[in-house]
Scaffold this motif. Structure first.
Motif, short mmCIF file in Angstrom:
data_model
loop_
_atom_site.label_atom_id
_atom_site.label_comp_id
_atom_site.label_asym_id
_atom_site.label_seq_id
_atom_site.Cartn_x
_atom_site.Cartn_y
_atom_site.Cartn_z
N UNK A 32 12.88 -1.50 7.77
CA UNK A 32 13.00 -0.05 7.69
C UNK A 32 12.02 0.58 6.73
N UNK A 33 11.40 -0.22 5.86
CA UNK A 33 10.39 0.30 4.93
C UNK A 33 9.02 0.20 5.58
N UNK A 34 8.44 1.34 5.85
CA UNK A 34 7.12 1.39 6.45
C UNK A 34 6.28 2.35 5.62
N UNK A 35 5.49 1.78 4.70
CA UNK A 35 4.86 2.56 3.65
C UNK A 35 3.36 2.67 3.88
N UNK A 36 2.84 3.85 3.56
CA UNK A 36 1.40 4.09 3.51
C UNK A 36 1.02 4.35 2.06
N UNK A 37 0.26 3.44 1.46
CA UNK A 37 -0.17 3.62 0.08
C UNK A 37 -1.33 4.61 0.05
N UNK A 38 -1.19 5.66 -0.74
CA UNK A 38 -2.18 6.73 -0.73
C UNK A 38 -2.86 6.95 -2.07
N UNK A 39 -2.44 6.23 -3.11
CA UNK A 39 -3.04 6.45 -4.43
C UNK A 39 -2.97 5.16 -5.23
N UNK A 54 -10.26 -0.58 14.25
CA UNK A 54 -10.25 0.64 13.43
C UNK A 54 -10.49 0.21 11.99
N UNK A 55 -11.73 0.00 11.67
CA UNK A 55 -12.05 -0.61 10.38
C UNK A 55 -11.84 0.38 9.23
N UNK A 56 -11.42 -0.17 8.12
CA UNK A 56 -11.14 0.65 6.95
C UNK A 56 -12.44 1.27 6.45
N UNK A 57 -12.42 2.55 6.17
CA UNK A 57 -13.64 3.28 5.79
C UNK A 57 -13.73 3.53 4.30
N UNK A 58 -12.60 3.66 3.63
CA UNK A 58 -12.61 4.00 2.20
C UNK A 58 -12.76 2.74 1.37
N UNK A 59 -12.52 2.87 0.07
CA UNK A 59 -12.60 1.74 -0.85
C UNK A 59 -11.18 1.32 -1.21
N UNK A 60 -10.84 0.08 -0.90
CA UNK A 60 -9.51 -0.46 -1.23
C UNK A 60 -9.69 -1.69 -2.10
N UNK A 82 0.74 -0.40 4.45
CA UNK A 82 -0.57 -0.07 4.98
C UNK A 82 -1.32 0.76 3.95
N UNK A 83 -2.59 0.48 3.75
CA UNK A 83 -3.41 1.30 2.87
C UNK A 83 -3.89 2.52 3.64
N UNK A 84 -3.71 3.70 3.03
CA UNK A 84 -4.17 4.92 3.64
C UNK A 84 -5.68 5.00 3.67
N UNK A 129 -10.14 6.12 -2.61
CA UNK A 129 -10.46 4.98 -3.46
C UNK A 129 -9.15 4.51 -4.08
N UNK A 130 -8.54 3.51 -3.46
CA UNK A 130 -7.20 3.08 -3.85
C UNK A 130 -7.27 1.70 -4.49
N UNK A 131 -6.70 1.57 -5.68
CA UNK A 131 -6.60 0.28 -6.36
C UNK A 131 -5.13 -0.05 -6.57
N UNK A 132 -4.73 -1.18 -6.07
CA UNK A 132 -3.36 -1.67 -6.25
C UNK A 132 -3.40 -2.88 -7.17
#
Length: 1322
Positions: A138-145, A194-200, A161-163, A171-174
């Motif tokens: 039930x947890x379906x999360x989009x990390x945005x920051x 659908x390749x990731x475009x930002x910086x993760x 999922x990384x936003x 530019x997301x750092x976990x």
């Protein structure tokens, strides 16, 4: 039975056959659930329409007329309502469409993009290092920051999922200690479609001595257990390519220049070539003290060619004796305005151009006051070379605390441009790249940062840092020595956070830096794992099982394991790793592709337990593979001796035989595929195939269908190995599979010498042998061996070896009687002794001396006395055929030979070593060398040294057909007609030869002497093999049908067995063998016939009967087979048919040579020659030879040949500008002295970056191209007056798409065909 939906269709995605039944909600690997909006609520119109229908159904009874009227009214009402409904519905549709288009204009929803799943919720866990996150059903999360947590567990259908943003602006750092994915959990950053475009960035933090350790995974990890999904897909980038123009140290062809000196009185002058930045002249004129010095300066400046760069700096003082005429000369030719008023001890510096006027002059002056000049007089100007490299020339002068200083700099500025083989437009400013070493030391690999370069083509980049070493970008002497260039930066990063120095129990006695990085471990029954274009930095730990990427006991990960989408890693950049690159452990069917592994500890691409099969490594690059501590084979000398916790008792490991095997590619089972890979620098080996006697590690106890030793080799195609110490390619040995004990105190998994590769069909020793094929290997600049190959049958073909200590060594898979014999063959290959790649000092290169055909300074594989060899014979049988040898020239310090033998060889050698159709270039002084007492050879008195021999089948080595070549002092093989070749230390003989195998029991340290009856004064003394074993063995090579006596240096052995092996059914001891020898076996299929000799006495006397045997048994020397006549003329059809060996064999290269004589050679009658693909075009008159070649034709097509005199310069310039067809290669060579050659403007459209100075030249050579593309191979060479350019060679690629060539058919890519074949086989 499959469940169906309401319409009876099967679900879009079936449950995988492997792994856990859970799957990530809303997402299936490779495809995102389509974005479908929920059903819209019913509108009022539709609701009203429904109520009307209901009302109509509830009508009362009326008369027929009334009913007719009622029906008409209802019909009209229905039409009205229908119209209203249609209008409202249409309006709703257009509104919805407008909304969708509005959304699309901002960020179009894409069903392939995991972050656009509508069921995701934005998630921001904040910065809380104590938070333990569990993402569950039930947890379906989009990390945005950005976020920091303690740990993350994703399970039971949970999804993270990384936003992303359309413009890639996120530019997301976990940060977390670990991420564990299991039981249907999934982590997605981008997708294949659908390749990731930002910086993760996933940053794994924590120390080895803090916090709890998770079962199996430990600390600082991303772990995937059964049912877990890990999908990381960054923006696609070219993974690695090759340099196609040499990158010089400091970025300039002749290097940078720096000079600083105190009290260098007068005017210090430097003259610099404006086209190359080369320092041409260094002078000092003491114009303070001597007027003659002023006159000399005046003449010096008068003689300079227009356009030359001149830099001047005052040291101390320069004006006391500076004449007015000299001042005027400086003003006139250099444009100085300050020289006229220069005063006593004034600091003055100038950089100008001869005849360039005042606008080309930059100068500065500082007054002298109180022993100081009040600052530095600094002059600087910027220029470009003809290759387009920007450089500056700086001169300075100053007084500082009473001391005068002056100096100069010449250096590349504003970055250095790299020219590359492939399209690298996907690389971006700020990216980090690595350029491999092309010398013996792997430590010449260098990292660079990319700069913006709007003027660069898609095949060029500009780097910020100045190169410290030379990196070749050429095909040299027919061998591809172009440096690999790999990308290190990706937009998805998984990295370990590191401490400043080593700490705790992290092997700090060997490392002064923190080696406790992060790691990624994937376990069996995962649902889906695909990693592409991900950067892994500071990953791995010096602990077993903790690697940057680790497939741990996963079994089959392709269709055999139930995976419809086979598992792969693609385009990874793994660098500055602390334990390996990618570990394949108990895993089969994995594709590892386009991955770079740089600066790592321990084996890089590592197949672990000896059971891993069907894995394919395609187009991967590994470089700077350094020693680690995990396994004995990872360790260097000091680690090996120091780490003794797992040996038995007081045993001290022997580094050379127990350890020191760290390899870029460690292949523990032959049934794997290596295609297009590069091992570009390892402490020990580039590619090492080893053979486990049984599964090891956690796979111990598993039963294999066939032993690795017996299993046929997988595909080996188009791999390159260089800059490793022990060997580029090593096929030999295994590892110890038992724990240390009193019987064998060595550590478990140390190197072991008992394994021998002998592939058979289906791995069944009762079935026929299957030759292992090494196809297209390029090996250069390896200190010891380009390749060491033991076993059989093994075939090496289409390969090239250059600048190795020893090009290729063949060793058999054992010795009689322990195996049934084998064969090895090398064909269609090229061996180069000392090429035009002279190397570059530094980067831990230990050995420097002179060598090559020109005896120039160069780096060396070993010290200056090491005997360089092309092909080395250990034992045999071998077959060397259709190979070419070039540039094997001895020096006063060392013997350098095309063919040689293993030095200090105690082993056997067979007379069945065959050589045929070989070709020796003009610069091969020693076709073969049998060694002499001295450095490296020592006393040359071991059994194998004495019995060295081969069969020259066609006379291509010696000039004598069907002759045998042995050591000159071996009288067991001679007869009176044999030919001595003193410089080879060889004798060439006719005859028939075999080996005698003499086996004695219980006779340790017994020496055997064998004497030929015809030469009793020249006995051969053999020390024997296995002297400390239960039996000793002696294996002399003898001429058949001759008599011999055997003697001992002690009591005769009670029992001796004599076997004739490697024979051809000839007499032996007056007995005749009954059966023919089979193939390469030692004896016939009926077994080895032998003679048993049993002593009838127990005498303890020394059994040396020489005095009694001779002259009693003496026979007059005679030849049973007469010597053939010496062959006349060159060997027809000998040597390899290939001229060039490259890592892009699908491209056709045109070999072009220029021979440019000096004035003295011209007077001697030497011609100037342009040679194209072996066809010579000479020029014997003074003038210019111009050849035009169609760049789109294979084989080459000459479209024009022109000869111009120097008086026809204008006509030639017009021809160059207007008459050369498009897509043409332009080859130009001059002959005779050139006073003025004004064609440089017309050469700019053909490839020069600027017009060149062509005044007062001895020779000019130009390679150009007429077209819309500027190739990297365009070049201009000039020499000073009266000098020539010697021999120049260039390999020009033909039929490139960039030329605008139109192809009738597609290019055949053998590598891609093989890759496709492996996927089908999987």
């Amino acid at each position: 039975m499959h469940a169906t939906n309401s319409r009876g269709h099967s679900p879009a995605f079936l449950q995988p056959q492997n792994g856990n039944s859970h799957h990530s909600s809303g997402y299936v690997p490779g495809k995102v659930v389509p974005l479908r909006p929920p059903p819209p609520p019913k509108s009022q119109a539709s609701a009203k329409f429904t109520s009307i229908r209901q009302e109509a159904q509830a009508s009362f009874g009326f008369s027929s007329e009334e009913q007719q009227v009622q029906r008409e009214r209802q019909k009209q009402k229905r039409h009205k309502n229908t119209f209203i409904c249609f209008a409202i519905t249409s309006f709703s549709f257009f509104v919805a469409l407008a909304v969708i288009l509005g959304i699309s204009s901002k960020y179009a929803p894409d069903e392939n993009c995991p972050d656009q799943n509508p069921r995701l919720r934005n998630w921001d866990p904040g910065q809380d290092s104590a938070k333990q996150v569990v993402i569950k059903e039930g947890d379906m999360f989009r990390l945005t920051s950005d976020a920091t947590v303690n740990s993350i567990v994703i399970q039971d259908g949970g999804l993270l999922v990384f936003g992303d943003d359309k413009d890639g602006s996120r530019n997301i750092t976990l940060r977390t200690h670990y991420i564990l994915i299991k039981d249907g959990g999934a982590l997605h950053i981008g997708a294949e479609k659908c390749r990731y475009k930002s910086k993760a960035t996933i940053a794994l933090y924590g120390k080895s001595d803090e916090g709890e350790s998770m079962p199996t995974f430990g600390k600082k990890f991303i772990g995937v257990e059964a049912g877990g999904t890990l999908e990381l897909h960054g923006t696609q980038k070219a993974s690695w390519t090759l340099l196609v123009r040499t990158l010089n140290s400091s970025g300039l062809t002749f290097g940078s220049y720096a000079f600083k000196k105190d009290f260098s009185r007068g005017l210090n002058v430097r003259v610099i070539d404006q086209d190359t930045a080369k320092i041409l002249e260094i002078e000092r004129f003491d114009t303070h003290e001597f007027q003659n010095e002023s006159r000399r300066l005046q003449k010096f400046l008068r003689d300079q060619d227009p356009g030359r760069i001149v830099a001047i700096a005052v040291g101390d003082s320069a004006v006391k004796s500076l004449l007015q005429g000299t001042i005027q000369m400086i003003q006139d030719r250099l444009g100085s305005k300050l020289i006229q008023g220069l005063g006593y001890r004034q600091a003055w510096a100038l950089v100008g151009v001869i005849d360039g006027g005042s606008t080309s002059c930059n100068e500065s002056v500082r007054n002298y006051e109180n022993h100081s000049s009040g600052g530095k007089a600094l002059a600087q100007r910027e220029f470009y070379t003809v290759d387009g490299q920007k450089f500056s020339v700086t001169a300075y002068s100053e007084w500082k605390e009473g001391i005068s200083f002056s100096g100069f700099w010449v250096e590349a500025i504003d970055g250095v441009k790299l020219h590359l083989l492939d399209d690298v437009s996907s690389w971006e400013p700020g990216d980090q790249i690595v350029v491999a070493s092309t010398d013996y030391s792997m430590y010449q690999a260098e990292e660079f940062t990319l700069l913006p370069c709007p003027e660069c083509s898609r095949f060029q980049v500009k780097v910020k840092e100045m190169p410290q070493f030379l990196h070749m970008g050429e095909i040299i002497d027919g061998v591809d020595m172009r440096a690999e260039v790999g990308i290190l930066t990706q937009n998805i990063v998984v990295r370990g956070e590191m401490e400043d120095s080593c700490y705790a129990e992290n092997q700090c006695q060997f490392f002064d830096y923190d080696t406790f990085g992060g790691h990624v471990m994937i376990k069996k029954n995962f649902t889906s794992v695909h990693l592409s274009h991900v950067e892994l930095k500071h990953m791995g730990q010096q602990h077993l099982g903790r690697y940057p990427v680790h497939f741990h006991l996963c079994g089959d990960v392709d269709y055999k394991g139930g995976y419809r989408h086979a598992t792969f890693v693609d385009g990874l950049s793994i660098h500055h790793s602390f334990s390996r690159c990618i570990t394949v452990h108990g895993t089969n069917g994995l594709l590892i592709k386009d991955t770079v592994g740089f600066d790592t500890l321990g084996h890089c691409f590592f197949l672990e337990d000896g059971i891993e099969q069907r894995n394919t490594l395609f187009h991967n690059l590994g470089l700077l593979t350094k020693p680690g501590t995990l396994l004995p084979t990872d360790r260097n000398n000091s680690m090996c001796i120091t780490m003794r916790e797992k040996v038995f008792g007081n045993y001290i490991p022997v580094p050379a035989t127990d350890c020191m095997a760290v390899s870029t590619f460690w292949i523990a089972h032959p049934n794997n595929n290596l295609i297009n890979n590069a091992a570009a620098g390892s402490q020990d080996a580039g590619i090492w195939y080893l053979f486990h006697k049984e599964p090891t590690g956690e796979s111990s106890g598993l039963q294999l269908l066939a032993k690795p030793e017996l299993t046929p080799l997988g595909i080996f195609y188009n791999n390159r190995v260089h800059s490793s110490f022990k060997a580029g390619l090593f096929i030999d040995k295994g590892v110890k599979t038992t724990n240390a004990s009193a019987a064998d105190p060595r550590e478990y998994l140390c190197l072991d010498n008992s394994a021998r590769f002998r592939p058979h069909q289906d791995g069944d020793p009762e079935k026929p042998r299957v030759a292992a094929l090494i196809d297209r290997l390029i090996a250069f600049k390896n200190n010891d061996n380009g390749a060491w190959v033991r076993g059989g049958d093994i075939v090496v073909q289409n390969s090239a070896f250059a600048d190795n200590g020893i090009g290729l060594t063949f060793a058999s898979d054992g010795s009689f009687p322990s195996d049934e014999g084998s064969s090895q063959e090398v064909s269609e290959s090229l061996f180069v002794g000392e090429s035009r790649n002279y190397g570059f000092q530094g980067g831990q290169n230990k050995y420097v001396g002179t060598g090559g055909i020109d005896l120039k300074p160069r780096t060396l594989p070993r010290n200056r006395t090491f005997p360089i060899r092309g092909f080395q014979i250990y034992d045999g049988p071998i077959h060397l055929t259709r190979c070419t040898f070039q540039k094997y020239v001895p020096t006063l310090d060392r013997y350098t030979s095309a063919i040689g033998f293993l030095m200090k060889n105690s082993w056997q050698i067979t007379p069945r070593n065959n050589i045929s159709f070989v070709k020796f270039g003009p610069h091969v002084s020693l076709n073969v060398f049998f060694g002499k007492p001295g450095p490296w050879f020592e006393d040359c008195e071991l059994d194998g040294d004495k019995n060295s021999i081969f069969h020259d089948i066609d006379g291509s080595v010696t000039g004598y057909k069907d002759a045998y070549v042995g050591r000159m002092d071996n009288y067991l093989i001679r007869h009176p007609s044999c030919i001595n070749v003193t410089k080879w230390n060889a004798v060439v003989c006719s005859g028939s030869y075999a080996q005698v195998y003499v086996q004695t029991w219980s006779t340790p340290n017994l020496t055997m002497t064998i004497t030929r009856d015809e030469y009793p004064d020249y006995p051969m003394v053999l020390r024997g093999i296995n002297q400390k074993a239960a039996f000793s063995q002696y294996q002399p090579v003898i001429m058949l049908e001759k008599g011999y006596t055997i003697h001992w240096n002690g009591p005769a052995p009670k029992i001796a067995f004599l076997y004739l092996i490697n024979f051809n059914k000839l007499l032996f001891l007056y007995l005749k063998a009954k059966s023919h020898r089979d193939g390469h076996s030692y004896c016939s299929s009926q077994g080895c016939e032998r003679v048993k000799i049993q002593a009838a006495t127990d005498s303890k006397d020394i059994s040396n009967c020489m005095a009694k045997a001779y002259p009693r048994y003496y026979r007059k020397p005679s030849a049973l087979k007469s010597m053939p006549s010496m062959l006349k003329g060159l060997c027809q059809g000998c040597g390899t048919r290939q001229v060039v060996f490259t890592s892009d064999p699908h491209i056709s290269y045109l070999p072009v040579q220029f021979r440019s004589p000096s004035q003295a050679e011209i007077q001697r009658g030497d011609a100037s020659v342009i040679s194209i693909n072996g066809t010579d075009f000479p020029l014997r008159s003074v003038g210019v030879l111009l050849l035009i070649v169609d760049a789109c034709s294979v084989p080459f097509r000459l479209t024009e040949k022109k000869i111009f005199s120097f008086t026809d310069v204008s006509r030639m310039e017009e021809y160059l500008k207007t008459s050369i067809p498009p897509r043409s290669v332009v080859l130009l060579s001059t002959r005779g002295q050139i006073k003025q050659f004004n064609i440089s403007d017309s050469l700019v459209p053909l490839g020069l970056a600027k017009p060149a100075n062509l005044y007062n030249k001895g020779s000019t050579i130009f390679l150009g191209f007429n077209g819309n593309f500027k190739p990297s191979w365009t070049k201009l060479y000039t020499s000073p007056a009266r000098q020539g350019l010697g021999l120049l060679e260039q390999f020009i690629p033909l039929q490139l798409d960039e030329y605008g060539c139109h192809r009738a058919d597609t290019i055949r890519r053998r590598d891609l065909e093989l890759l496709k074949q492996t996927s089908k086989a999987h």
